[in-house]
Write an enzyme that holds these catalytic residues in place. Structure first.
Site, PDB file in Angstrom:
ATOM      1  N   CYS A   1       0.809  -1.229   0.000  1.00  0.00           N
ATOM      2  CA  CYS A   1       0.000   0.000   0.000  1.00  0.00           C
ATOM      3  C   CYS A   1       0.839   1.274   0.000  1.00  0.00           C
ATOM      4  CB  CYS A   1      -0.910   0.028   1.217  1.00  0.00           C
ATOM      5  SG  CYS A   1      -1.962  -1.407   1.387  1.00  0.00           S
TER       6      CYS A   1
ATOM      7  N   HIS B   1      -3.562   7.875   5.918  1.00  0.00           N
ATOM      8  CA  HIS B   1      -3.812   6.610   5.223  1.00  0.00           C
ATOM      9  C   HIS B   1      -5.301   6.271   5.343  1.00  0.00           C
ATOM     10  CE1 HIS B   1      -2.714   2.902   3.308  1.00  0.00           C
ATOM     11  NE2 HIS B   1      -3.014   2.155   4.347  1.00  0.00           N
TER      12      HIS B   1
ATOM     13  N   HIS C   1      -9.754   2.208  -1.738  1.00  0.00           N
ATOM     14  CA  HIS C   1      -8.344   1.960  -1.447  1.00  0.00           C
ATOM     15  C   HIS C   1      -7.672   1.511  -2.746  1.00  0.00           C
ATOM     16  CE1 HIS C   1      -4.667   0.783   0.261  1.00  0.00           C
ATOM     17  NE2 HIS C   1      -5.085   0.314   1.424  1.00  0.00           N
TER      18      HIS C   1
END
Length: 321
Positions: free
Chosen positions: A112, A248, A286
């Site tokens: 990520c 995040h 995401h």
């Protein structure tokens, strides 16, 4: 879902239709985004030498797994070319080759955090004088049509398909698809050359939690606080000077409170109510390897337009915050 993700101008990139067909759509998108970034920055003229670095990464190729491996005739005819066209080992160098860029070409693969690590490495390369210009970012595309997922208790995915970052009802995140690339240059050089400067990266930092966390996929307060402090030191700033943090913000019951505690550990001396928080994931999902650069682009746009975009689905804070 991305619109017309199957469309690609093979001829523009000097590819045959078959070469384009087997190329991972994530890599196609990054080729297109790289051209757009160079053109937007005023460096799209491929006839001139460009000592430009390439620091990019992408997610695992679901295109290879779901669309190509079952085609035995294709594998028989093209063999390793199919694997190379879907491996991120060849991503940065392919873009450097197709666009005639002669700086470092480095593939980044840190899940990520891929695209923000790419930005960090690009900044380091520019500071070291290895290149005059750098492209940094990533792509994350795993869906090519309408689909769903089976909710699993304790997993990271939301039970209803909505991400409620930092909210009391946060139960998980949801996937998205996209790509982003930024063009970076040393500020003094950009000002000298009359470039259009949208934002300035004052500093950056990377670290790792090691084993000091609850589980392999969980973050730690100590590690996150440490990297935030290091980034502030690198930027020559104090926490009290920061007015906005793009987080995040995955919307998971475990991740959000840890991220907030890490920020509070660093910002403890800052005046109350002095810093806003935001996250892009409730709005677009995401993006995996592209999540970080998407957040960076959002922060740059917030600066440009002097507006903080609202974060969807937030009603009341998570009780652990």
């Amino acid at each position: 879902l991305l619109d017309e993700v199957e469309r690609f101008d093979a001829e523009f990139f000097r590819m045959t239709p078959r070469e384009a067909e087997v190329l991972d759509p994530q890599q196609r998108l990054l080729l297109e985004c790289s051209v757009q970034a160079l053109e937007s920055a005023g460096y799209g003229d491929g006839a001139r030498p460009r000592r430009c670095g390439v620091f990019l990464g992408c997610g695992e190729s679901t295109y290879l797994a779901n669309h190509l491996l079952a085609n035995m005739a294709l594998l028989r005819d093209l063999g390793l070319n199919v694997l190379h066209a879907n491996s991120n080992h060849y991503l940065a160098t392919r873009i450097a080759y197709k666009l005639d860029l002669t700086g470092p070409a480095v593939n980044i693969a840190t899940a990520c955090s891929t695209s923000l690590v790419a930005v960090h490495e690009a900044v380091a390369s520019l500071r070291a004088g290895e290149c005059e210009l750098a492209l940094a970012g990533g792509a994350g595309v795993s869906e090519f049509g309408p689909s769903g997922y089976l909710y699993q208790e304790g997993g990271i995915e939301s039970p209803d398909g909505r991400c409620r970052a930092f909210d009391a009802a946060a139960r998980g995140t949801r996937g998205g698809n996209g790509a982003g690339v930024v063009a970076l240059k040393r500020l003094d050089d950009a000002l000298r050359d009359g470039d259009n400067v949208l934002a300035v990266i004052r500093g950056s930092a990377i670290n790792n939690d090691g084993s000091q966390k609850a589980g392999y996929t969980a973050p730690s307060v100590v590690g996150q606080a440490g990297v935030i402090e290091a980034a502030l030191r690198d930027a020559g700033l104090e926490a009290r000077q920061v007015q906005y943090v793009e987080t995040h913000g995955t919307g998971t019951p475990l991740g959000d409170p840890i991220e907030f505690r890490a920020l509070r550990k660093v910002f403890h001396a800052a005046p109350a109510q002095s810093c806003a928080l935001g996250t892009l994931k409730p709005n677009i999902g995401h993006l995996d390897a592209a999540a970080g650069v998407a957040g960076l682009i959002k922060a740059v746009q917030a600066l440009r337009h002097a507006t903080l975009p609202p974060c969807l689905h937030f009603e009341q804070p998570n009780e652990l915050i």
